[in-house]
Design a protein around this motif. Sequence first.
Motif, PDB file in Angstrom:
ATOM      1  N   LEU A  25      13.511 -15.573 -11.753  1.00 26.29           N
ATOM      2  CA  LEU A  25      13.572 -16.923 -12.635  1.00 26.29           C
ATOM      3  C   LEU A  25      11.800 -17.663 -12.613  1.00 26.29           C
ATOM      4  CD1 LEU A  25      17.670 -17.117 -12.781  1.00 26.29           C
ATOM      5  CD2 LEU A  25      16.556 -15.974 -14.452  1.00 26.29           C
ATOM      6  N   ALA A  26      12.338 -18.175 -11.292  1.00 22.28           N
ATOM      7  CA  ALA A  26      11.152 -19.507 -11.370  1.00 22.28           C
ATOM      8  C   ALA A  26       9.633 -18.862 -11.941  1.00 22.28           C
ATOM      9  CB  ALA A  26      11.169 -19.171  -9.380  1.00 22.28           C
ATOM     10  N   GLN A  27       9.781 -16.946 -11.185  1.00 21.95           N
ATOM     11  CA  GLN A  27       8.419 -16.734 -11.763  1.00 21.95           C
ATOM     12  C   GLN A  27       8.302 -16.525 -12.645  1.00 21.95           C
ATOM     13  OE1 GLN A  27       8.346 -12.642 -10.801  1.00 21.95           O
ATOM     14  NE2 GLN A  27       6.398 -12.274 -10.882  1.00 21.95           N
ATOM     15  N   LYS A  28       9.240 -16.089 -13.865  1.00 19.34           N
ATOM     16  CA  LYS A  28       9.114 -15.617 -14.674  1.00 19.34           C
ATOM     17  C   LYS A  28       8.588 -17.149 -15.498  1.00 19.34           C
ATOM     18  CE  LYS A  28      11.600 -11.534 -15.464  1.00 19.34           C
ATOM     19  NZ  LYS A  28      11.074 -10.607 -16.311  1.00 19.34           N
ATOM     20  N   LEU A  29       9.573 -18.354 -15.392  1.00 22.32           N
ATOM     21  CA  LEU A  29       9.248 -19.828 -16.234  1.00 22.32           C
ATOM     22  C   LEU A  29       7.924 -20.666 -15.290  1.00 22.32           C
ATOM     23  CD1 LEU A  29      12.977 -20.819 -16.021  1.00 22.32           C
ATOM     24  CD2 LEU A  29      11.504 -19.874 -17.730  1.00 22.32           C
ATOM     25  N   ARG A  33      11.377 -22.016  -7.174  1.00 18.09           N
ATOM     26  CA  ARG A  33      13.033 -22.195  -6.843  1.00 18.09           C
ATOM     27  C   ARG A  33      13.998 -23.052  -7.060  1.00 18.09           C
ATOM     28  NH1 ARG A  33      13.220 -17.562  -2.004  1.00 18.09           N
ATOM     29  NH2 ARG A  33      14.976 -19.661  -2.091  1.00 18.09           N
ATOM     30  N   GLY A  34      13.251 -24.311  -6.308  1.00 17.04           N
ATOM     31  CA  GLY A  34      14.667 -25.638  -6.669  1.00 17.04           C
ATOM     32  C   GLY A  34      14.236 -26.191  -7.684  1.00 17.04           C
ATOM     33  N   THR A  35      13.556 -25.614  -8.523  1.00 21.61           N
ATOM     34  CA  THR A  35      13.672 -26.283 -10.111  1.00 21.61           C
ATOM     35  C   THR A  35      14.862 -25.909 -10.703  1.00 21.61           C
ATOM     36  OG1 THR A  35      11.116 -27.254 -10.756  1.00 21.61           O
ATOM     37  CG2 THR A  35      12.542 -26.836 -12.125  1.00 21.61           C
ATOM     38  N   VAL A  36      14.384 -24.186 -10.705  1.00 20.03           N
ATOM     39  CA  VAL A  36      15.938 -23.133 -11.602  1.00 20.03           C
ATOM     40  C   VAL A  36      17.128 -23.832 -11.133  1.00 20.03           C
ATOM     41  CG1 VAL A  36      16.341 -20.705 -11.443  1.00 20.03           C
ATOM     42  CG2 VAL A  36      13.854 -21.403 -11.759  1.00 20.03           C
ATOM     43  N   ALA A  37      16.867 -24.229  -9.846  1.00 23.31           N
ATOM     44  CA  ALA A  37      18.790 -23.914  -9.276  1.00 23.31           C
ATOM     45  C   ALA A  37      18.698 -25.564  -9.965  1.00 23.31           C
ATOM     46  CB  ALA A  37      18.227 -24.389  -7.845  1.00 23.31           C
ATOM     47  N   ASN A  38      18.393 -26.447  -9.823  1.00 29.22           N
ATOM     48  CA  ASN A  38      18.270 -27.871 -10.472  1.00 29.22           C
ATOM     49  C   ASN A  38      18.726 -27.845 -11.692  1.00 29.22           C
ATOM     50  OD1 ASN A  38      18.550 -28.942  -7.985  1.00 29.22           O
ATOM     51  ND2 ASN A  38      15.973 -29.263  -8.073  1.00 29.22           N
ATOM     52  N   ARG A  39      18.093 -26.920 -11.924  1.00 25.91           N
ATOM     53  CA  ARG A  39      18.357 -26.945 -13.543  1.00 25.91           C
ATOM     54  C   ARG A  39      19.686 -26.044 -14.278  1.00 25.91           C
ATOM     55  NH1 ARG A  39      14.172 -28.237 -17.837  1.00 25.91           N
ATOM     56  NH2 ARG A  39      13.082 -28.869 -17.025  1.00 25.91           N
ATOM     57  N   LEU A  40      19.820 -24.977 -13.642  1.00 22.61           N
ATOM     58  CA  LEU A  40      21.655 -24.593 -13.577  1.00 22.61           C
ATOM     59  C   LEU A  40      22.324 -24.963 -13.524  1.00 22.61           C
ATOM     60  CD1 LEU A  40      20.206 -21.072 -11.824  1.00 22.61           C
ATOM     61  CD2 LEU A  40      21.113 -20.924 -14.241  1.00 22.61           C
TER      62      LEU A  40
END
Length: 141
Positions: A25-29, A33-40
């Motif tokens: 998800l992080a790569q595609k966005l 990874r931390g940003t993805v985890a925080n957003r989720l």
Amino acid sequence: MDIDPLDHRLIALLRQDARLPAAVLAQKLGVSRGTVANRLRKLEDGGVIVGYAVQLRPEARSDEIRAWMGILVEGNQTRTVIASLLGEPGVAALHDTNGRWDLLAELRAASMAELSQVLERIRLLKGIRSTETSIHLATYR
């Protein structure tokens, strides 16, 4: 809760495949990874994402009967009818619509006999003026 364009893109990716790892998800966005985890976590805590589910192809449940029911509500009984329908186990989804029908219910049953029972229970609900049911035969997309 405010949802920004990054949140929308994240949700769109999860709709395609909710099992994508945070790293993908992080790569595609183009974020960490931390940003993805925080957003989720923010989307889950804010009630935007309320769960993750397995989606089966319609042909994978060949024994299940699906149908659509258009429902015309009597007078101002919409809230009462919605509350009753949400408690009906045969109603898989319920939609408020415009046009000929006030509500559109997606019905699911294990057999025609069970579907008949679901239809009877719904038709007996207080506040329903009329219904029209169509059995789902095939999905093309």
